[in-house]
Design a protein around this motif. Structure first.
Motif, PDB file in Angstrom:
ATOM      1  N   VAL A  42       0.824  -1.207   0.000  1.00 14.51           N
ATOM      2  CA  VAL A  42       0.000   0.000   0.000  1.00 14.51           C
ATOM      3  C   VAL A  42       0.857   1.256   0.000  1.00 14.51           C
ATOM      4  O   VAL A  42       1.807   1.374   0.779  1.00 14.51           O
ATOM      5  CB  VAL A  42      -0.926   0.034   1.242  1.00 14.51           C
ATOM      6  N   ASN A  43       0.515   2.203  -0.862  1.00  9.51           N
ATOM      7  CA  ASN A  43       1.055   3.562  -0.812  1.00  9.51           C
ATOM      8  C   ASN A  43      -0.085   4.483  -0.423  1.00  9.51           C
ATOM      9  O   ASN A  43      -0.976   4.769  -1.228  1.00  9.51           O
ATOM     10  CB  ASN A  43       1.631   3.975  -2.165  1.00  9.51           C
ATOM     11  N   ARG A  44      -0.089   4.959   0.826  1.00  9.86           N
ATOM     12  CA  ARG A  44      -1.187   5.799   1.317  1.00  9.86           C
ATOM     13  C   ARG A  44      -0.898   7.286   1.187  1.00  9.86           C
ATOM     14  O   ARG A  44      -1.793   8.114   1.365  1.00  9.86           O
ATOM     15  CB  ARG A  44      -1.487   5.465   2.780  1.00  9.86           C
ATOM     16  N   PHE A  45       0.359   7.644   0.922  1.00 17.53           N
ATOM     17  CA  PHE A  45       0.746   9.050   0.717  1.00 17.53           C
ATOM     18  C   PHE A  45       0.436   9.934   1.926  1.00 17.53           C
ATOM     19  O   PHE A  45       0.165  11.117   1.772  1.00 17.53           O
ATOM     20  CB  PHE A  45       0.065   9.618  -0.538  1.00 17.53           C
ATOM     21  N   ASN A  48       4.454  11.560   2.379  1.00 18.19           N
ATOM     22  CA  ASN A  48       5.082  12.128   1.183  1.00 18.19           C
ATOM     23  C   ASN A  48       4.553  11.431  -0.061  1.00 18.19           C
ATOM     24  O   ASN A  48       3.605  10.637   0.024  1.00 18.19           O
ATOM     25  CB  ASN A  48       6.616  12.015   1.271  1.00 18.19           C
ATOM     26  N   ASP A  49       5.180  11.698  -1.229  1.00 19.60           N
ATOM     27  CA  ASP A  49       4.666  11.133  -2.486  1.00 19.60           C
ATOM     28  C   ASP A  49       5.133   9.703  -2.718  1.00 19.60           C
ATOM     29  O   ASP A  49       4.752   9.071  -3.702  1.00 19.60           O
ATOM     30  CB  ASP A  49       5.044  12.015  -3.675  1.00 19.60           C
ATOM     31  N   GLN A  50       5.969   9.157  -1.841  1.00 14.89           N
ATOM     32  CA  GLN A  50       6.459   7.774  -1.885  1.00 14.89           C
ATOM     33  C   GLN A  50       7.089   7.401  -3.223  1.00 14.89           C
ATOM     34  O   GLN A  50       7.040   6.252  -3.646  1.00 14.89           O
ATOM     35  CB  GLN A  50       5.343   6.791  -1.502  1.00 14.89           C
ATOM     36  N   TYR A  77      -2.550  12.719   0.521  1.00 17.27           N
ATOM     37  CA  TYR A  77      -2.717  12.225  -0.849  1.00 17.27           C
ATOM     38  C   TYR A  77      -1.798  13.025  -1.757  1.00 17.27           C
ATOM     39  O   TYR A  77      -1.139  13.979  -1.317  1.00 17.27           O
ATOM     40  CB  TYR A  77      -4.174  12.319  -1.303  1.00 17.27           C
ATOM     41  N   ILE A  78      -1.722  12.643  -3.022  1.00 21.93           N
ATOM     42  CA  ILE A  78      -0.951  13.380  -4.009  1.00 21.93           C
ATOM     43  C   ILE A  78      -1.881  13.861  -5.109  1.00 21.93           C
ATOM     44  O   ILE A  78      -2.928  13.250  -5.371  1.00 21.93           O
ATOM     45  CB  ILE A  78       0.196  12.539  -4.604  1.00 21.93           C
ATOM     46  N   PHE A  90      -0.334   9.601 -13.384  1.00 24.26           N
ATOM     47  CA  PHE A  90       0.473   9.326 -12.205  1.00 24.26           C
ATOM     48  C   PHE A  90       1.357   8.124 -12.551  1.00 24.26           C
ATOM     49  O   PHE A  90       0.857   7.091 -13.018  1.00 24.26           O
ATOM     50  CB  PHE A  90      -0.409   8.977 -11.007  1.00 24.26           C
ATOM     51  N   ILE A  91       2.652   8.252 -12.302  1.00 29.64           N
ATOM     52  CA  ILE A  91       3.613   7.199 -12.643  1.00 29.64           C
ATOM     53  C   ILE A  91       4.082   6.525 -11.361  1.00 29.64           C
ATOM     54  O   ILE A  91       4.627   7.180 -10.466  1.00 29.64           O
ATOM     55  CB  ILE A  91       4.809   7.783 -13.413  1.00 29.64           C
ATOM     56  N   ALA A  92       3.878   5.223 -11.276  1.00 30.02           N
ATOM     57  CA  ALA A  92       4.196   4.486 -10.053  1.00 30.02           C
ATOM     58  C   ALA A  92       5.686   4.505  -9.752  1.00 30.02           C
ATOM     59  O   ALA A  92       6.530   4.541 -10.658  1.00 30.02           O
ATOM     60  CB  ALA A  92       3.710   3.046 -10.171  1.00 30.02           C
TER      61      ALA A  92
END
Length: 203
Positions: A42-45, A48-50, A77-78, A90-92
């Protein structure tokens, strides 16, 4: 005097044996499930933008998305914005791409939110590429002005396309195993637009 007669002992063990077998089976299943099912990534931001990026250049942050500590689908969030009609995504992050290489038959989930929903613009919503082949996926609805959740199964039954044809199991496995880029669309409106991303995950 013996506590149990032979008949009572037989009845006792006859009753105990199925329970022991069932318990062992349940324990085995529990251990198997815990070991075989991957943990959600999970990237919850929230902080930061992770490591995520966007393919538009924004003032002050360049190709990084803007990070907000509040306003997400809980906490941070971002988001990004642009003044043109060019599709942007959005680029992972590399870490997310690495996890996605192991995601065949798992689920990609994320939340999106737009600032405005007038002047809708159609396009490919998710792009996966290994540098040679590209898979695309289109959802059946655009994000709203409140958080909209999406879940996409990473297999051949979900509607992925390679070119104009449905992607096969081999297509999806080949691209995922050698994945170099995963993109989620942020451009849903003709002209100037702003879109946010939260809770990107693979489970």
């Amino acid at each position: 005097m013996a506590m149990f007669s032979k008949l009572e002992k037989f009845a006792f063990y006859k009753w105990l044996l199925p329970i022991g077998v069932a318990g062992a089976m349940l324990t085995g299943c529990s251990e198997y499930n815990e070991q075989s099912l991957p943990w959600p990534y999970v990237n919850r931001f929230d902080v930061n933008d992770q490591g995520w990026r966007v393919n538009v250049i924004q003032p002050e942050v360049g190709s990084a998305p803007v990070h907000s500590k509040a306003g997400g689908n809980r906490d941070g969030y971002i988001y990004a914005f642009d003044q043109f009609t060019t599709f942007w995504y959005f680029i992972a992050s590399q870490a997310f791409v690495t996890e996605a290489r192991k995601s065949y038959n798992r689920t990609l989930r994320f939340d999106l939110k737009q600032l405005a929903t007038d002047a809708p613009l159609d396009g490919n919503d998710i792009l996966l590429t290994n540098g040679i082949d590209t898979l695309r996926y289109n959802t059946n609805h655009h994000p709203g002005t409140t958080w909209t959740s999406y879940s996409v199964r990473m297999n051949e039954l979900s509607g992925w396309k390679k070119g104009s044809s449905p992607a096969t199991k081999a297509d999806i496995q080949t691209v995922l195993q050698n994945l170099t880029d995963l993109r989620i669309r942020g451009e849903y409106r003709t002209g100037a637009d702003t879109c946010g991303l939260d809770n990107a995950m693979i489970y």
